[in-house]
Scaffold this active site. Structure first.
Site, short mmCIF file in Angstrom:
data_model
loop_
_atom_site.label_atom_id
_atom_site.label_comp_id
_atom_site.label_asym_id
_atom_site.label_seq_id
_atom_site.Cartn_x
_atom_site.Cartn_y
_atom_site.Cartn_z
N GLU A 43 0.92 -1.23 0.05
CA GLU A 43 -0.07 -0.04 -0.03
C GLU A 43 0.91 1.06 -0.16
O GLU A 43 1.63 1.42 0.85
CB GLU A 43 -0.74 -0.17 1.13
N ARG A 47 1.35 10.12 1.12
CA ARG A 47 1.69 11.02 2.21
C ARG A 47 3.12 11.77 1.60
O ARG A 47 3.42 12.63 2.15
CB ARG A 47 2.46 10.20 3.47
N THR A 71 -3.52 6.29 2.15
CA THR A 71 -3.67 7.66 2.73
C THR A 71 -4.62 8.45 1.42
O THR A 71 -4.02 9.54 1.29
CB THR A 71 -2.40 8.17 3.02
N LYS A 131 -10.95 -0.67 6.81
CA LYS A 131 -9.77 -0.40 7.38
C LYS A 131 -10.23 -0.05 8.83
O LYS A 131 -11.09 0.53 8.98
CB LYS A 131 -8.94 0.64 6.88
#
Ligand code: 3PG
Length: 215
Positions: A43, A47, A71, A131
């Site tokens: 993943e 960021r 993210t 998640k």
């Protein structure tokens, strides 16, 4: 890849390495290190600005890898992830616009949740797995079990504070499809170019969760 196949693959792997790449030029070596460690999954988090290019490189160099975007907090990032070839999206929270974009493009998504209301929002979109983030700070497995009780159809992918010392506790629950974590792909290792250590930690993690599969 369709949603069901992707969920099956994630469940088979048990671990989703959560990666933060400062330089896309490290993407190839990182992909190689993960594959060599027996975990061809990443993943790649938005960021950093290197995320989109890193996903593109990993998909090109390692077609067997399952590379998702993490993210993802807005539609613009989701569009970039899709253009780069991401196989799935992960968000720290649940954004209706991001979820709707993913569904419109048949891109599996794991939105972040940590409350019943957030799980219910995910259920409105018929998502089967969410998640749970940040897992450790929000009460870990005990909270997941309590959250799962009213929502028997939903399973969880916890991330945040998971590592080799506690992952087996999470995986013991059938409510957990897989765990996300950065412990085998720490930025410090990537930035130091220590890909051998990444392979070693990855192989160690794979061996650990394989024990569970066999036992
Ligand atoms: C995430 O974005 O999913 C988490 O930051 C990963 O958490 P960890 O670094 O504690 O594994």
């Amino acid at each position: 890849m369709n949603y069901t196949s992707l969920l099956e693959q994630v469940e088979a792997k048990k671990i989703v390495p959560v990666v933060k790449l400062d330089r896309a030029s490290d993407a190839r070596a990182l992909g190689e290190a993960l594959c060599a460690g027996g975990l061809p999954v990443a993943e790649v988090t938005f960021r950093t600005d290197a995320a989109e290019e890193s996903i593109r490189i990993m998909k090109r160099e390692f077609p067997e890898m399952m590379v998702g975007a993490g993210t993802v907090v807005n539609v613009e990032q989701a569009e970039r992830a899709l253009a780069a070839g991401a196989s799935f999206l992960v968000s720290p929270g649940i954004s209706r616009s991001v979820v709707e974009f993913a569904l419109d493009h048949k891109l599996p998504i794991f939105p972040g949740t940590c409350t019943p209301s957030e799980v219910m929002t995910a259920m409105e979109y018929e998502l089967l797995v969410v998640k749970f983030f940040p897992a450790a700070q929000y009460g870990g497995l005990n909270t997941i079990k309590a959250l799962a009780a009213p929502f028997p159809s939903v399973r969880f992918m916890p991330t945040g504070g998971i590592n080799a010392s506690n992952i087996m506790e999470y995986l013991a629950s059938d409510k957990i499809i897989a765990c996300g974590g950065s412990w085998m792909v720490k930025d410090s290792l990537i930035n130091a170019g220590d890909f051998e250590e990444i392979t070693r930690l990855t192989a160690e993690a794979v061996a650990l969760v394989s024990e569970k599969r066999e036992g």
